[in-house]
Design a protein around this motif. Sequence first.
Motif, short mmCIF file in Angstrom:
data_model
loop_
_atom_site.label_atom_id
_atom_site.label_comp_id
_atom_site.label_asym_id
_atom_site.label_seq_id
_atom_site.Cartn_x
_atom_site.Cartn_y
_atom_site.Cartn_z
N VAL A 1 0.84 -1.06 -0.06
CA VAL A 1 0.03 0.19 -0.02
C VAL A 1 0.98 1.34 0.00
CG1 VAL A 1 -1.68 1.45 1.38
CG2 VAL A 1 -2.17 -1.06 0.85
N ILE A 2 2.03 1.23 0.75
CA ILE A 2 2.87 2.53 0.88
C ILE A 2 3.19 3.23 -0.35
CG2 ILE A 2 4.98 3.43 1.66
CD1 ILE A 2 3.28 3.22 4.15
N PRO A 3 3.82 2.34 -1.33
CA PRO A 3 4.24 3.09 -2.67
C PRO A 3 3.08 3.65 -3.31
CG PRO A 3 4.98 0.69 -2.52
CD PRO A 3 4.01 0.87 -1.54
N VAL A 4 1.66 2.87 -3.39
CA VAL A 4 0.46 3.67 -3.92
C VAL A 4 0.14 4.61 -3.38
CG1 VAL A 4 -1.92 3.19 -4.39
CG2 VAL A 4 -0.13 1.30 -4.46
N ILE A 5 0.07 4.64 -2.05
CA ILE A 5 -0.42 5.94 -1.37
C ILE A 5 0.55 7.10 -1.39
CG2 ILE A 5 0.32 5.85 1.13
CD1 ILE A 5 -3.09 5.55 0.10
N LEU B 1 7.28 1.36 8.26
CA LEU B 1 6.52 1.96 9.41
C LEU B 1 6.43 3.53 9.21
CD1 LEU B 1 6.52 -0.34 12.62
CD2 LEU B 1 4.46 0.06 11.04
N PRO B 2 7.90 3.96 9.35
CA PRO B 2 7.93 5.45 9.30
C PRO B 2 7.32 6.20 8.06
CG PRO B 2 9.92 4.45 9.50
CD PRO B 2 8.96 3.42 9.15
N LYS B 3 6.83 5.41 7.03
CA LYS B 3 6.24 6.10 6.22
C LYS B 3 4.72 6.09 6.12
CE LYS B 3 9.68 4.73 2.76
NZ LYS B 3 9.96 5.55 1.51
N SER B 4 4.22 5.74 7.31
CA SER B 4 2.64 6.01 7.51
C SER B 4 2.70 7.11 8.54
CB SER B 4 2.11 4.75 8.08
OG SER B 4 2.50 4.76 9.59
N ASN B 5 1.48 7.68 8.58
CA ASN B 5 1.26 8.90 9.62
C ASN B 5 0.79 8.20 11.04
OD1 ASN B 5 0.20 9.64 6.57
ND2 ASN B 5 0.83 11.39 7.58
N GLY B 6 0.43 7.03 11.08
CA GLY B 6 0.20 6.68 12.59
C GLY B 6 -0.27 5.20 12.43
N VAL B 7 -0.17 4.59 13.50
CA VAL B 7 -0.54 3.26 13.77
C VAL B 7 -1.57 3.06 14.87
CG1 VAL B 7 0.07 0.98 14.43
CG2 VAL B 7 1.89 2.41 13.23
N LEU B 8 -2.80 2.45 14.24
CA LEU B 8 -3.91 2.44 15.41
C LEU B 8 -3.66 0.99 16.16
CD1 LEU B 8 -6.82 3.95 13.34
CD2 LEU B 8 -4.96 4.98 14.59
N ILE B 9 -3.67 0.84 17.21
CA ILE B 9 -3.81 -0.43 18.01
C ILE B 9 -5.16 -0.57 18.76
CG2 ILE B 9 -2.57 -2.08 19.45
CD1 ILE B 9 0.08 -0.63 18.93
N ASN B 10 -5.63 -1.72 18.86
CA ASN B 10 -6.88 -1.92 19.42
C ASN B 10 -6.71 -2.36 20.82
OD1 ASN B 10 -9.51 -2.78 20.36
ND2 ASN B 10 -9.63 -4.73 19.09
N THR B 11 -6.11 -1.40 21.63
CA THR B 11 -5.83 -1.86 22.86
C THR B 11 -5.92 -0.52 23.92
OG1 THR B 11 -4.04 -2.84 24.33
CG2 THR B 11 -3.22 -1.24 22.79
N PHE B 12 -5.63 -0.73 25.14
CA PHE B 12 -5.76 0.35 26.12
C PHE B 12 -4.78 0.19 27.14
CE2 PHE B 12 -8.45 -2.43 28.92
CZ PHE B 12 -8.90 -3.55 28.21
N GLU B 13 -4.70 1.21 27.96
CA GLU B 13 -3.96 1.35 29.04
C GLU B 13 -3.82 0.19 30.02
OE1 GLU B 13 -0.55 3.04 30.98
OE2 GLU B 13 -1.39 3.18 28.91
N GLY B 14 -5.24 -0.22 30.30
CA GLY B 14 -5.52 -1.04 31.59
C GLY B 14 -5.03 -2.69 31.11
#
Length: 465
Positions: free
Chosen positions: A129-133, A206-219
Amino acid sequence: MSTCNELSQPHQPHVALLPSAGMGHLTPFLRLATKLIHHHCRVTLITTHPTVSLTESQFISRFLSAFPQVTQLQFHLLPLDPSTANSNDPFWLRFEAIHRSAHLLSPILTSLSPPLDAFIYDVSLISSVIPVIESLHISNYILFISSARMFSLFSHYPDFASKAIFGDALEVIPRLKPIPRSSIPPLLLIPDSLFAKIIKEDSPKLPKSNGVLINTFEGLESEALEAFSNRKLVIEGLPPVFAVGTFVPCEFEKGEWDEPLRWLNEQKDGSVVYVSFGSRTAMSRDQLREVGHGLLKSGCRFLWVVKDKQVDKEDEEGLDEVVGHELIEKMKEKGLVVKKWVDQGELLGHRAVGGFVSHCGWNSVTEAAWHGVPILAWPQGGDQKINAEVVEMSGVAKAGFLSGFPGIESVLGPKLPQFEFLNHFNEENQKRYAELDDKFKSSPLLKEYLEKTKLNKEKFENFDC
Ligand code: UPG
């Protein structure tokens, strides 16, 4: 703090999502999409056809019926000759087919109107995806569908690879409780496996993306999230990491799968052990029979979801054939055994469920945490041993039970205006976990189960899916 709603005056963010194959990947995408819609984003869902499993296509249909405002775009893949592919696993074959067709995404994304503000795609698709985007100049975010602990390993690959494969993996990730070599996904220890190759290729991008979303939480993952938020774990150029979980089961997921619910309605509060190994773990018949005998020995009441084929389209035999008529008859006194899709999100929330024997697929872990159901972890393969470590460290497991969640820290890293609303997810969670405090404090049911069940460990030693 601004929300999508506020941003929609005058601009409503347009977000496209591209999930990968399998319910373990699709489910978090559709739950995230639901969140985005509720925060007044315009959503486009890009899907491949036909889906690998029937359940995926049912889920997509349900989601689209619930949200007719969503635009669905079909991503037509180039045919993939399985003999030229690097795996014969149907889900991996699909990953590869998407990889090889990724260049076709460009016209799809540019045709969207209004133009996209952000593109969120599955972690398994980074390299394609990165090269396309990049050439389209659209903000891109990765949805990491496993734990933050697993992400720490992912993000430190390939530095980690040579040490893990050839030596001792214990200390390769700084400032995190060491990951034993035995917990590392087995395929990552085989240098030329498809999984190892993909991660080796993807991680440095990874550095080429604007952010990483993770389905997790502090607890649930305080250690890993703290390490990321203090930037102790951050490798050079790593984009911001957003802890956006938990993605909770949604209304559209509810189906006609009500037999287990009817049975649970007749059981006492907290009296049932729910046993399931996710959407794609096919157990051998010997293994299934061992589990069945173990459940009988436990003396507990149980609800067991049997799966002996990786893909539901191939699942034609009945329970008597795969588990054995005699055993099934005996089990009827104590439990309910089914061999079909169940509404796990709903079942885990049922008052009668007191514990969960789980393979620790990450969605199952987060769903159990959301409903306050303690887990007895029985990881099988892939990321599951690492997720099981999270389960154990956080206390959602056999070693001890959650005694409450600390404050929930949400967005880690610099704030990105179009995603600031993600903060709200965690505010919702915080309320929820405060309510669950009591439920986490003890689970005599699972302790009893563990003590009485004598599964044949030798038979399972090499069990890996
Ligand atoms: N589910 C149901 N009913 C069923 C079986 C499964 O609702 O009868 C749901 C379950 O609630 C969950 C999802 O399907 O939402 C399954 O996801 P998960 O628990 O993560 O397990 P897997 O299907 O095994 O998921 C794959 C990998 C796992 C990985 C996960 C996310 O096997 O190791 O953590 O994807 O990357």
